[in-house]
Design a protein around this motif. Structure first.
Motif, PDB file in Angstrom:
ATOM      1  N   LYS A 158       0.830  -1.220   0.000  1.00  0.00           N
ATOM      2  CA  LYS A 158       0.000   0.000   0.000  1.00  0.00           C
ATOM      3  C   LYS A 158       0.856   1.258   0.000  1.00  0.00           C
ATOM      4  CE  LYS A 158      -4.123  -2.043   1.866  1.00  0.00           C
ATOM      5  NZ  LYS A 158      -5.181  -2.044   2.837  1.00  0.00           N
ATOM      6  N   ALA A 159       1.957   1.235   0.722  1.00  0.00           N
ATOM      7  CA  ALA A 159       2.857   2.386   0.733  1.00  0.00           C
ATOM      8  C   ALA A 159       3.464   2.595  -0.650  1.00  0.00           C
ATOM      9  CB  ALA A 159       3.952   2.197   1.780  1.00  0.00           C
ATOM     10  N   LYS A 160       3.775   1.520  -1.338  1.00  0.00           N
ATOM     11  CA  LYS A 160       4.337   1.624  -2.692  1.00  0.00           C
ATOM     12  C   LYS A 160       3.343   2.296  -3.636  1.00  0.00           C
ATOM     13  CE  LYS A 160       6.380  -0.998  -6.441  1.00  0.00           C
ATOM     14  NZ  LYS A 160       6.743  -2.312  -6.963  1.00  0.00           N
ATOM     15  N   ILE A 161       2.064   1.950  -3.515  1.00  0.00           N
ATOM     16  CA  ILE A 161       1.038   2.570  -4.359  1.00  0.00           C
ATOM     17  C   ILE A 161       0.961   4.072  -4.085  1.00  0.00           C
ATOM     18  CG2 ILE A 161      -1.469   2.707  -4.739  1.00  0.00           C
ATOM     19  CD1 ILE A 161      -1.487  -0.392  -4.296  1.00  0.00           C
ATOM     20  N   VAL A 162       1.027   4.458  -2.820  1.00  0.00           N
ATOM     21  CA  VAL A 162       1.009   5.885  -2.454  1.00  0.00           C
ATOM     22  C   VAL A 162       2.222   6.597  -3.045  1.00  0.00           C
ATOM     23  CG1 VAL A 162       1.181   7.482  -0.507  1.00  0.00           C
ATOM     24  CG2 VAL A 162      -0.366   5.522  -0.360  1.00  0.00           C
ATOM     25  N   LEU A 163       3.395   5.998  -2.912  1.00  0.00           N
ATOM     26  CA  LEU A 163       4.618   6.608  -3.439  1.00  0.00           C
ATOM     27  C   LEU A 163       4.579   6.691  -4.962  1.00  0.00           C
ATOM     28  CD1 LEU A 163       7.380   7.751  -2.554  1.00  0.00           C
ATOM     29  CD2 LEU A 163       8.311   5.460  -2.912  1.00  0.00           C
ATOM     30  N   GLU A 164       4.083   5.651  -5.613  1.00  0.00           N
ATOM     31  CA  GLU A 164       3.970   5.682  -7.076  1.00  0.00           C
ATOM     32  C   GLU A 164       3.050   6.804  -7.526  1.00  0.00           C
ATOM     33  OE1 GLU A 164       4.692   1.008  -8.266  1.00  0.00           O
ATOM     34  OE2 GLU A 164       2.682   1.637  -7.690  1.00  0.00           O
ATOM     35  N   GLY A 165       1.963   7.025  -6.810  1.00  0.00           N
ATOM     36  CA  GLY A 165       1.060   8.129  -7.146  1.00  0.00           C
ATOM     37  C   GLY A 165       1.743   9.474  -7.016  1.00  0.00           C
ATOM     38  N   CYS A 166       2.541   9.628  -5.980  1.00  0.00           N
ATOM     39  CA  CYS A 166       3.300  10.861  -5.789  1.00  0.00           C
ATOM     40  C   CYS A 166       4.255  11.080  -6.955  1.00  0.00           C
ATOM     41  CB  CYS A 166       4.068  10.787  -4.469  1.00  0.00           C
ATOM     42  SG  CYS A 166       5.225  12.148  -4.194  1.00  0.00           S
ATOM     43  N   LEU A 207       2.002  12.082   2.098  1.00  0.00           N
ATOM     44  CA  LEU A 207       2.120  10.663   1.770  1.00  0.00           C
ATOM     45  C   LEU A 207       1.761   9.799   2.984  1.00  0.00           C
ATOM     46  CD1 LEU A 207       5.436  10.589  -0.305  1.00  0.00           C
ATOM     47  CD2 LEU A 207       3.099  10.372  -1.156  1.00  0.00           C
ATOM     48  N   ILE A 208       2.238  10.197   4.142  1.00  0.00           N
ATOM     49  CA  ILE A 208       1.934   9.435   5.365  1.00  0.00           C
ATOM     50  C   ILE A 208       0.432   9.483   5.663  1.00  0.00           C
ATOM     51  CG2 ILE A 208       2.278   9.387   7.875  1.00  0.00           C
ATOM     52  CD1 ILE A 208       5.202  10.321   7.265  1.00  0.00           C
ATOM     53  N   GLU A 209      -0.176  10.648   5.499  1.00  0.00           N
ATOM     54  CA  GLU A 209      -1.620  10.766   5.710  1.00  0.00           C
ATOM     55  C   GLU A 209      -2.394   9.881   4.735  1.00  0.00           C
ATOM     56  OE1 GLU A 209      -2.821  14.883   5.516  1.00  0.00           O
ATOM     57  OE2 GLU A 209      -1.457  15.444   7.129  1.00  0.00           O
ATOM     58  N   GLN A 210      -1.980   9.887   3.469  1.00  0.00           N
ATOM     59  CA  GLN A 210      -2.609   9.055   2.459  1.00  0.00           C
ATOM     60  C   GLN A 210      -2.491   7.576   2.826  1.00  0.00           C
ATOM     61  OE1 GLN A 210      -0.940  10.421  -1.294  1.00  0.00           O
ATOM     62  NE2 GLN A 210      -2.584   9.373  -2.325  1.00  0.00           N
ATOM     63  N   PHE A 211      -1.309   7.181   3.222  1.00  0.00           N
ATOM     64  CA  PHE A 211      -1.075   5.794   3.627  1.00  0.00           C
ATOM     65  C   PHE A 211      -1.976   5.428   4.811  1.00  0.00           C
ATOM     66  CE2 PHE A 211       1.027   2.791   6.468  1.00  0.00           C
ATOM     67  CZ  PHE A 211       1.124   1.679   5.628  1.00  0.00           C
ATOM     68  N   ASN A 212      -2.015   6.290   5.819  1.00  0.00           N
ATOM     69  CA  ASN A 212      -2.831   6.018   7.006  1.00  0.00           C
ATOM     70  C   ASN A 212      -4.305   5.909   6.670  1.00  0.00           C
ATOM     71  OD1 ASN A 212      -0.668   5.854   8.769  1.00  0.00           O
ATOM     72  ND2 ASN A 212      -0.736   8.022   9.280  1.00  0.00           N
ATOM     73  N   ARG A 213      -4.793   6.760   5.761  1.00  0.00           N
ATOM     74  CA  ARG A 213      -6.197   6.663   5.323  1.00  0.00           C
ATOM     75  C   ARG A 213      -6.443   5.327   4.643  1.00  0.00           C
ATOM     76  NH1 ARG A 213      -5.540  12.077   3.701  1.00  0.00           N
ATOM     77  NH2 ARG A 213      -5.336  11.404   1.549  1.00  0.00           N
ATOM     78  N   GLY A 214      -5.498   4.882   3.829  1.00  0.00           N
ATOM     79  CA  GLY A 214      -5.636   3.598   3.138  1.00  0.00           C
ATOM     80  C   GLY A 214      -5.623   2.427   4.095  1.00  0.00           C
ATOM     81  N   GLN A 215      -4.889   2.542   5.168  1.00  0.00           N
ATOM     82  CA  GLN A 215      -4.816   1.460   6.171  1.00  0.00           C
ATOM     83  C   GLN A 215      -6.137   1.340   6.925  1.00  0.00           C
ATOM     84  OE1 GLN A 215      -2.246  -0.274   5.044  1.00  0.00           O
ATOM     85  NE2 GLN A 215      -1.646  -0.690   7.136  1.00  0.00           N
ATOM     86  N   GLN A 216      -6.862   2.454   7.069  1.00  0.00           N
ATOM     87  CA  GLN A 216      -8.110   2.436   7.813  1.00  0.00           C
ATOM     88  C   GLN A 216      -9.265   1.915   6.972  1.00  0.00           C
ATOM     89  OE1 GLN A 216      -8.415   6.503   9.019  1.00  0.00           O
ATOM     90  NE2 GLN A 216      -6.802   6.325  10.539  1.00  0.00           N
TER      91      GLN A 216
END
Length: 78
Positions: A9-17, A68-77
């Motif tokens: 999931k973090a990789k997807i967030v980073l790829e989007g960035c 990015l961290i906020e996006q990741f955290n939203r995805g985890q929830q």
């Protein structure tokens, strides 16, 4: 970078960035084996600082990482 890339999931967030950043820079980031082999041990903020200079009109590297961290955290929830 390695921590971001090792978590799906973090990789997807980073790829989007990087996709967004690539629209504004000439030296595009491609997360291929060569790029990751060299930059994989660097902190993500350093890669963003190095490649994203033209992209920082309304943001700072620190703000990008926070987003990015906020996006990741939203995805985890979800």
């Amino acid at each position: 970078m390695g921590d971001w890339l090792s978590h799906p999931k973090a990789k997807i967030v980073l790829e989007g960035c990087f996709e967004d950043m690539n629209r504004h820079i000439s030296n595009k980031i491609r997360l291929d084996d060569e790029f990751v082999g060299f930059w994989g041990d660097f902190p993500a903020i350093k890669v963003i600082q190095m490649f994203g200079q033209a992209w920082f009109k309304d943001r700072s590297p620190d703000l990008v990482i926070e987003q990015l961290i906020e996006q990741f955290n939203r995805g985890q929830q979800a």
